[in-house]
Design a protein around this motif. Structure first.
Motif, mmCIF file in Angstrom:
data_model
loop_
_atom_site.group_PDB
_atom_site.id
_atom_site.type_symbol
_atom_site.label_atom_id
_atom_site.label_comp_id
_atom_site.label_asym_id
_atom_site.label_seq_id
_atom_site.Cartn_x
_atom_site.Cartn_y
_atom_site.Cartn_z
ATOM 1 N N TYR A 200 0.836 -1.202 0.000
ATOM 2 C CA TYR A 200 0.000 0.000 0.000
ATOM 3 C C TYR A 200 0.872 1.254 0.000
ATOM 4 C CZ TYR A 200 -2.649 3.791 2.113
ATOM 5 O OH TYR A 200 -3.186 5.014 2.404
ATOM 6 N N SER A 201 1.958 1.239 0.786
ATOM 7 C CA SER A 201 2.857 2.388 0.834
ATOM 8 C C SER A 201 3.494 2.639 -0.529
ATOM 9 C CB SER A 201 3.936 2.177 1.890
ATOM 10 O OG SER A 201 3.368 2.059 3.181
ATOM 11 N N SER A 202 3.850 1.577 -1.228
ATOM 12 C CA SER A 202 4.417 1.733 -2.569
ATOM 13 C C SER A 202 3.405 2.398 -3.500
ATOM 14 C CB SER A 202 4.831 0.370 -3.132
ATOM 15 O OG SER A 202 5.881 -0.186 -2.372
ATOM 16 N N ARG A 203 2.124 2.075 -3.334
ATOM 17 C CA ARG A 203 1.091 2.716 -4.142
ATOM 18 C C ARG A 203 1.012 4.209 -3.842
ATOM 19 N NH1 ARG A 203 -3.435 0.618 -6.608
ATOM 20 N NH2 ARG A 203 -2.090 -1.191 -6.886
ATOM 21 N N VAL A 204 1.255 4.590 -2.582
ATOM 22 C CA VAL A 204 1.276 6.012 -2.223
ATOM 23 C C VAL A 204 2.382 6.720 -2.995
ATOM 24 C CG1 VAL A 204 1.686 7.683 -0.372
ATOM 25 C CG2 VAL A 204 0.291 5.657 0.079
ATOM 26 N N VAL A 205 3.568 6.108 -3.070
ATOM 27 C CA VAL A 205 4.680 6.699 -3.827
ATOM 28 C C VAL A 205 4.284 6.880 -5.294
ATOM 29 C CG1 VAL A 205 7.013 6.311 -4.696
ATOM 30 C CG2 VAL A 205 6.487 5.840 -2.297
ATOM 31 N N ASP A 206 3.708 5.849 -5.892
ATOM 32 C CA ASP A 206 3.315 5.925 -7.300
ATOM 33 C C ASP A 206 2.304 7.046 -7.529
ATOM 34 O OD1 ASP A 206 4.937 3.751 -7.753
ATOM 35 O OD2 ASP A 206 3.312 2.282 -7.691
ATOM 36 N N THR A 207 1.362 7.185 -6.600
ATOM 37 C CA THR A 207 0.337 8.214 -6.740
ATOM 38 C C THR A 207 0.935 9.605 -6.591
ATOM 39 O OG1 THR A 207 -1.350 6.709 -5.873
ATOM 40 C CG2 THR A 207 -1.878 9.044 -5.878
ATOM 41 N N LEU A 208 1.852 9.780 -5.644
ATOM 42 C CA LEU A 208 2.506 11.078 -5.479
ATOM 43 C C LEU A 208 3.311 11.451 -6.723
ATOM 44 C CD1 LEU A 208 3.770 10.896 -1.778
ATOM 45 C CD2 LEU A 208 1.943 12.347 -2.674
ATOM 46 N N VAL A 209 3.992 10.473 -7.307
ATOM 47 C CA VAL A 209 4.735 10.728 -8.545
ATOM 48 C C VAL A 209 3.778 11.165 -9.648
ATOM 49 C CG1 VAL A 209 6.073 9.651 -10.402
ATOM 50 C CG2 VAL A 209 6.680 9.203 -8.020
ATOM 51 N N CYS A 210 2.642 10.487 -9.759
ATOM 52 C CA CYS A 210 1.650 10.827 -10.783
ATOM 53 C C CYS A 210 1.152 12.258 -10.599
ATOM 54 C CB CYS A 210 0.491 9.832 -10.724
ATOM 55 S SG CYS A 210 -0.810 10.124 -11.941
ATOM 56 N N ARG A 211 0.872 12.634 -9.344
ATOM 57 C CA ARG A 211 0.392 13.988 -9.065
ATOM 58 C C ARG A 211 1.453 15.032 -9.399
ATOM 59 N NH1 ARG A 211 -1.969 12.757 -3.178
ATOM 60 N NH2 ARG A 211 -1.042 14.792 -2.755
ATOM 61 N N LEU A 212 2.718 14.751 -9.084
ATOM 62 C CA LEU A 212 3.795 15.680 -9.404
ATOM 63 C C LEU A 212 3.953 15.846 -10.915
ATOM 64 C CD1 LEU A 212 6.841 15.121 -7.007
ATOM 65 C CD2 LEU A 212 5.561 17.225 -7.403
ATOM 66 N N ARG A 213 3.859 14.737 -11.640
ATOM 67 C CA ARG A 213 3.990 14.800 -13.098
ATOM 68 C C ARG A 213 2.939 15.731 -13.708
ATOM 69 N NH1 ARG A 213 4.892 8.480 -14.058
ATOM 70 N NH2 ARG A 213 7.154 8.456 -14.369
ATOM 71 N N LYS A 214 1.703 15.609 -13.227
ATOM 72 C CA LYS A 214 0.634 16.443 -13.766
ATOM 73 C C LYS A 214 0.909 17.919 -13.519
ATOM 74 C CE LYS A 214 -3.042 12.969 -13.361
ATOM 75 N NZ LYS A 214 -4.321 12.614 -12.679
ATOM 76 N N LYS A 215 1.503 18.232 -12.373
ATOM 77 C CA LYS A 215 1.755 19.629 -12.037
ATOM 78 C C LYS A 215 2.979 20.184 -12.757
ATOM 79 C CE LYS A 215 -0.640 19.404 -7.611
ATOM 80 N NZ LYS A 215 -0.602 19.604 -6.147
#
Length: 243
Positions: A200-215
């Protein structure tokens, strides 16, 4: 809505839940463990608490009458130094991803052990205080026209517009800025974010990366600024200067 026992210099936790029993039980437990706790029954009361107090973490229930937790979570993106933990009886991967994409820093499915919630709170607080800036080092990092002011937790786009970042997004970005064009595996990113090594924690990292990419958008050559290297991790693909 009520204010529990106040403790000097304690982090401020705000519980937002329409169930008064949940607010009372969680509030008592968290207070006993050394935190200052406030509570609110809905988004209107929550807004009042945020105006009146310097809140560090919001514990936000998703399933509430009126404005639901996901809508509130989206609004809280305007508070870049505020951590949000979503609490919900909906515990599927899809629900977690939606919550994280809307700006939450963490997600805990109900029912949960209060000790587990306390561990999540402590992890987020460690993330907030991790890696303090050395006053003798340059405070600003620049890349591709972007500027990061670490001391103020601010990200400015090339046109000068301030881009809001959650605490987790900012910590992840500064980790990349400290390691430009180096491959960072998930284990090292989990450590930088003070997260446990769990799926689950690894999924948090992936999601944060996705959010940063969009910004951040695209870099030179139309590529993502943060590259995914399959089976290896992520790489910040831009030169970084310090000023």
């Amino acid at each position: 809505m009520s204010e529990h026992l106040l403790l000097d210099n304690a982090p401020n936790i705000l519980i937002v839940d329409d169930d008064p029993g949940v607010r009372s039980e969680l509030g008592a437990y968290i207070t006993e463990n050394g935190y200052r706790v406030f509570d609110a029954a809905d988004g209107v009361q929550m807004d009042r608490m945020l105006d009146e107090h310097d809140i560090h973490i919001v514990l936000l229930d998703i399933m509430m009458p009126g404005e639901d937790g996901l809508s509130i979570c989206r609004r809280l993106g305007a508070h870049p130094k505020l951590n949000v933990i979503l609490l919900s009886a909906k515990g599927t991967d899809v629900d977690r991803i939606i919550g994280l994409e809307l700006g939450a820093d963490d997600y805990l499915p109900k029912p949960f052990n209060p000790r587990e919630l306390l561990a999540h709170i402590r992890a987020l607080l460690r993330r907030r205080s991790a890696r303090p800036d050395d006053p003798d080092k340059p405070r600003d990092h620049c890349f591709l026209g972007w500027r990061v002011r670490r001391a103020r937790h601010q990200l400015f786009a090339p046109d000068g517009v301030l881009i809001p970042l959650s605490v987790g997004e900012f910590q992840l970005l500064t980790t990349f800025l400290d390691n430009p064009r180096r491959v960072l595996n998930r284990a090292s990113l989990l450590e930088a974010l003070s997260l446990d090594d769990k799926p689950y924690s690894s999924r948090v990292v992936d999601t944060l990366v996705c959010r940063l990419r969009k910004k951040l958008g695209l870099g030179d050559g139309g590529e993502d600024i943060i590259l995914t290297l399959r089976s290896e991790g992520y790489m910040f693909n831009a030169a970084v200067t310090r000023q």
